[in-house]
Design a protein around this motif. Structure first.
Motif, PDB file in Angstrom:
ATOM      1  N   ARG A  82       5.703  -2.688   2.574  1.00  0.00           N
ATOM      2  CA  ARG A  82       4.793  -3.776   2.947  1.00  0.00           C
ATOM      3  C   ARG A  82       3.402  -3.185   3.114  1.00  0.00           C
ATOM      4  O   ARG A  82       3.197  -2.307   3.939  1.00  0.00           O
ATOM      5  N   TYR A  83       2.457  -3.650   2.324  1.00  0.00           N
ATOM      6  CA  TYR A  83       1.131  -3.055   2.334  1.00  0.00           C
ATOM      7  C   TYR A  83       0.084  -4.114   2.006  1.00  0.00           C
ATOM      8  O   TYR A  83       0.390  -5.200   1.497  1.00  0.00           O
ATOM      9  N   GLU A  84      -1.154  -3.802   2.311  1.00  0.00           N
ATOM     10  CA  GLU A  84      -2.287  -4.657   1.974  1.00  0.00           C
ATOM     11  C   GLU A  84      -2.782  -4.267   0.586  1.00  0.00           C
ATOM     12  O   GLU A  84      -3.254  -3.156   0.370  1.00  0.00           O
ATOM     13  N   SER A  85      -2.680  -5.194  -0.338  1.00  0.00           N
ATOM     14  CA  SER A  85      -3.059  -4.918  -1.718  1.00  0.00           C
ATOM     15  C   SER A  85      -4.572  -5.020  -1.860  1.00  0.00           C
ATOM     16  O   SER A  85      -5.159  -6.098  -1.681  1.00  0.00           O
ATOM     17  N   GLU A  86      -5.202  -3.914  -2.182  1.00  0.00           N
ATOM     18  CA  GLU A  86      -6.646  -3.923  -2.380  1.00  0.00           C
ATOM     19  C   GLU A  86      -7.019  -4.680  -3.649  1.00  0.00           C
ATOM     20  O   GLU A  86      -8.051  -5.367  -3.693  1.00  0.00           O
ATOM     21  N   ILE A  87      -6.198  -4.564  -4.666  1.00  0.00           N
ATOM     22  CA  ILE A  87      -6.505  -5.245  -5.936  1.00  0.00           C
ATOM     23  C   ILE A  87      -6.425  -6.756  -5.771  1.00  0.00           C
ATOM     24  O   ILE A  87      -7.349  -7.496  -6.156  1.00  0.00           O
ATOM     25  N   LEU A  88      -5.328  -7.256  -5.198  1.00  0.00           N
ATOM     26  CA  LEU A  88      -5.177  -8.699  -5.033  1.00  0.00           C
ATOM     27  C   LEU A  88      -6.179  -9.259  -4.029  1.00  0.00           C
ATOM     28  O   LEU A  88      -6.680 -10.379  -4.195  1.00  0.00           O
ATOM     29  N   THR A  89      -6.459  -8.506  -2.979  1.00  0.00           N
ATOM     30  CA  THR A  89      -7.452  -8.961  -2.004  1.00  0.00           C
ATOM     31  C   THR A  89      -8.832  -9.053  -2.655  1.00  0.00           C
ATOM     32  O   THR A  89      -9.566 -10.038  -2.454  1.00  0.00           O
ATOM     33  N   SER A  90      -9.192  -8.074  -3.471  1.00  0.00           N
ATOM     34  CA  SER A  90     -10.481  -8.109  -4.158  1.00  0.00           C
ATOM     35  C   SER A  90     -10.542  -9.262  -5.154  1.00  0.00           C
ATOM     36  O   SER A  90     -11.572  -9.939  -5.296  1.00  0.00           O
ATOM     37  N   ARG A  91      -9.430  -9.508  -5.814  1.00  0.00           N
ATOM     38  CA  ARG A  91      -9.390 -10.608  -6.773  1.00  0.00           C
ATOM     39  C   ARG A  91      -9.547 -11.958  -6.074  1.00  0.00           C
ATOM     40  O   ARG A  91     -10.258 -12.852  -6.560  1.00  0.00           O
ATOM     41  N   ALA A  92      -8.913 -12.114  -4.919  1.00  0.00           N
ATOM     42  CA  ALA A  92      -9.036 -13.373  -4.183  1.00  0.00           C
ATOM     43  C   ALA A  92     -10.464 -13.569  -3.678  1.00  0.00           C
ATOM     44  O   ALA A  92     -10.981 -14.698  -3.666  1.00  0.00           O
ATOM     45  N   ARG A  93     -11.112 -12.498  -3.273  1.00  0.00           N
ATOM     46  CA  ARG A  93     -12.481 -12.614  -2.806  1.00  0.00           C
ATOM     47  C   ARG A  93     -13.433 -12.973  -3.948  1.00  0.00           C
ATOM     48  O   ARG A  93     -14.350 -13.784  -3.781  1.00  0.00           O
TER      49      ARG A  93
END
Length: 806
Positions: A82-93
């Motif tokens: 379980r981790y915070e996805s930097e790629i998906l978070t950046s894409r959502a932003r």
């Protein structure tokens, strides 16, 4: 014979000159002594082992794949992740920033006013054409070519000119002008596409009461003047997009154990690469720069740690096992972190690093535990984050220090629970402060997660410490406080046997333990260890209890009919019997060491002097204890307490202390091994106790018994002060209460009553005259708390014996 005795008692220097250490360091034995080069070997070995663990790609299941490359095999998640996805978070932003609702458009008022002026000018031209009369001069006739920005056909122009005034005013004021304003002033025409859409919808926006020709004329007037009327505010749009991006929560990805990250032949997407990286499946590139940097940091930290051990933790490097324990704990911790922590966001906060800190503090040294905690925190920061970040090292260091400072004295299980609570609170506050310092958005769910992680880490650390420290202490020959507390319980088999079979020795051991514990507290030694050693120092006497004066109550002294050599052998044998019983009952090493060391190599004076009377050539070596001399502060205190308690008790019971108080002269005999009947008929002088304590301690120093321990002159002064204070409380004098008077004959009693009445009458008169009383109003003249003294015929005063409490 007297010359030989004087030679044996010749004072010797307190600190004799020696070319080499007199014996092993505190708590050590000769066969375990280390050498300075062992510290260097340990530093080199730890540097190599830790560097290999931290640098080499030794983990199983690692793959080598790049983005957009096909997978050569099926790749599965090795564990729940379980981790915070930097790629998906950046894409959502980015997605929310591109939302048109974040754009800030402002109207171009100058352009709108210019287009409106053009429309008004064109309508004035139409107004002029409608008001033109044939009688007007030819030069003043308006021309339709004056219309700007538009082209009006002759048919439409004639139609407009043919309208009646009412129809024209309605067309002009209710159709053309409002429709234009609705598009240019109130509408949003951001682009040419918006303008074309507005032009195509003009017909529908005009009033339906107009005819087709009238609508066509209105469209001809309005359509050419429509143009984009708003512009994008770049700065306001940027601020709104950033604010929207800040509201996006980190996208948390959950991967189940065994879940397929990539199938064979599939192209590696950025999301798949990130999953493999978080799971620790990607092989680490071994660049020369990373290898040199990691090895350099590890080497520097190991050098500093071992320099500290060599300078300030000498007992650790003197014992190979203790040095091995430090290295083993560090290697195991780094290896566990290297295998399980990389790629995890929450798991590093759960790692119970504080367990290592507490184990070293409990088993070895508190100061060494602080140093090891610092070194481990730095190394773990490199292992987990593949760099030297600050958050995890600070988190581990705060947790470890809190655990060290919480375990001050381990005397009960609740100490571990209290330490766990302190660690949980301190770790949570450190983690939260670090998140705030790094600028993370604080979300209540994340705060709760950090709190649970800190609590779990503290609970695991205290549990691991509580479960393993006794086992590690036994394995590495280290006595733990809980072991000592168990041994101090009266239900221990050896103590019960000592109490039942040798009650005098048992009572003596209790008194010695009180003296020794108090002295240990005053000089900073281990009070618990000293007390336990005092309990067991004479357990060998249970094998032959009646050969010792402590246990000869109500019977004659068996040594009166024995050869002094045999008696001395039996007395010295209780040391060997004690070691044998202690080994059989699995006593810790430090408690076993106290059994022979509390006598050292002292001379059994009573039987030696008895043998000298028969043979002046007697060798004193035959009448000494086997040793060794005390090696630790605790054992030295025990030797002094044992001798002081036995001497003071024997002299108090024999009346020698009263004689000492009167003559102010120390007796030449040592009552430690005195055998005889005690006849106590004297009070105990406190000054005499101090003199006896000083004499006993001085004799041990002169005999060289304290040469191999690290007691200082100040320590000895504090020990003597503690002994005197305790012995005063033990042997304080008590008043002898008077017995009930015997019944007198009736005449005598009557006479006595009469005399008593006369005395009271005289007393009353005296009181009235002088204003104060000289005698009690009732009862005899003598006070019950006054010693009953009588004078013998020879003029000597006799006193009733006072009782002593212990």
């Amino acid at each position: 014979m007297s010359d030989e005795i004087n030679n044996q008692r010749k004072p010797r220097p307190v600190l004799p000159f020696r070319r080499r250490p007199a014996g092993p360091l505190p708590g050590q034995t000769e066969q375990y002594r280390g050498r300075p080069h062992h510290v260097l070997i340990s530093a080199v070995l730890l540097t190599v082992i830790l560097s290999v663990i931290m640098v080499a790609p030794i983990l199983p299941g690692q793959v080598d794949i790049q983005e957009r490359q096909p997978a050569t095999q099926d790749i599965f998640a090795p564990d729940n992740l379980r981790y915070e996805s930097e790629i998906l978070t950046s894409r959502a932003r980015l997605q929310i920033m591109a939302d048109p609702s974040n754009e800030v458009w402002v109207q171009n008022t100058d352009l709108v006013q210019r287009q409106q002026s053009l429309l008004t000018d064109n309508l004035r031209v139409i107004d002029a054409l409608r008001s033109y009369e044939i009688s007007d001069p030819p030069g003043q006739r308006p021309d339709a070519s004056n219309l700007q920005g538009m082209t009006l056909t002759k048919t439409l122009l004639n139609m407009v000119l043919a309208l009646s005034d009412g129809e024209y005013n309605y067309w002009r004021n209710s159709a053309v002008l409002p429709t234009f304003n609705s598009f240019m002033k109130e509408g949003r025409l951001a682009s040419e596409a918006d303008v074309e859409a507005a032009r195509s919808g003009l017909n529908d926006r005009l009033p339906p009461t107009l005819s087709v020709d009238q609508k066509a004329a209105a469209v001809a007037f309005i359509s050419p003047l429509l143009t984009p009327n708003i512009r994008l505010d770049e700065e306001a749009t940027r601020l709104r997009r950033e604010a929207s991006a800040a509201t996006v929560k980190p996208v948390v990805q959950t991967v189940q154990k065994g879940e397929a990250i990539l199938r064979q032949g599939e192209l590696a997407t950025p999301e798949a690469i990130e999953k493999m990286q978080k799971a620790g499946l990607l092989s680490k590139d071994l660049s020369l720069q990373s290898v040199v940097g990691t090895v350099s940091i590890v080497s520097l930290l190991m050098i500093l740690l071992h320099l500290y051990i060599f300078r300030y933790a000498v007992p650790v490097w003197r014992r190979h096992k203790q040095l091995l324990l430090v290295g083993m704990l560090m290697v195991v911790t780094i290896a566990v972190a290297r295998v399980f922590l990389p790629g995890h966001a929450l798991l590093p906060y759960v790692l119970p690093v504080a367990a290592v800190s507490m184990l070293i503090a409990v088993l070895l040294s508190t100061n060494l535990a602080v140093m090891v905690t610092f070194v481990l925190s730095v190394l773990l920061g490199i292992v987990v984050s593949n760099g030297l970040s600050m958050d995890l090292p600070v988190y581990y260091f705060v947790s470890g220090l809190t655990g060290i400072f919480s375990l001050t004295r381990i005397e009960k299980v609740s100490t571990f629970a209290r330490a766990g609570i302190y660690m949980a609170v301190a770790s949570f506050l450190a983690a939260l402060a670090l998140k705030v310092l790094e600028g993370h958005v604080i979300i209540w769910s994340d705060v709760g997660t950090l709190g649970l992680a800190a609590a779990f880490s503290a609970g695991m650390a205290t549990s691991v410490t509580y479960v393993t420290f006794s086992m590690l202490g036994t394995l590495f020959g280290i006595t733990t406080p809980l072991q000592l507390m168990e041994l101090a319980h009266p239900d221990q088999p050896l103590l019960r046997r000592l109490m039942q079979e040798a009650p005098g020795t048992y009572h003596h051991s209790l008194l010695v333990s009180n003296l020794a514990e108090r002295a240990a507290e005053m000089i900073g030694a281990d009070p618990l260890l000293t007390r336990v050693c005092a309990y067991y120092h004479d357990i060998g006497k249970v094998e032959r209890p009646y050969y010792f004066i402590d246990n000869q109550s109500g019977m004659s002294n068996v040594h009166d009919e024995m050869d002094p050599y045999a008696s001395a052998q039996i007395i010295a044998e209780h040391v060997r019997d004690g070691i044998r019983l202690g080994q059989k009952n699995k006593l810790p090493r430090r408690v076993l060491d106290a059994i022979p060391q509390h006598h050292g190599t002292m001379l059994i004076k009573y039987f030696y002097y008895k043998a000298l009377e028969a043979n002046p050539e007697t060798n004193h070596a035959d009448f000494r204890y086997p040793g060794p001399k005390p090696q630790t502060k605790e054992n030295a205190i025990l030797m002094l307490a044992d001798g002081v308690e036995a001497t003071v008790r024997a002299m108090a019971q024999s009346g020698a202390l009263d004689k000492l108080a009167q003559e102010k002269i120390l007796s030449n005999s040592d009552a430690t091994e005195t055998f005889g009947l005690y006849n106590d008929r004297a009070s105990l002088s406190e000054d005499a106790i101090a003199n006896v304590v000083h004499k006993v301690i001085s004799e041990r120093i002169e005999d060289g018994q304290l040469d191999e321990c690290d007691l200082t002159v100040r320590d000895i002064a504090h020990i003597q002060e503690a002994f005197v204070s305790m012995l005063k409380g033990i042997y304080h004098p008590r008043v002898t209460y008077p017995e009930k008077p015997k019944a007198q004959p009736a005449p005598v009693a009557i006479a006595a009553n009469s005399a008593s009445s006369e005395i009271r009458k005289h007393k009353a008169e005296s009181t009235e005259q002088n204003g104060h009383s000289l005698l009690p109003a009732n009862g005899p003249v003598t006070s019950p708390f006054t010693p009953n003294l009588a004078t013998t015929e020879e003029g000597q005063r006799e006193q009733r014996p006072r009782s002593f409490t212990a």
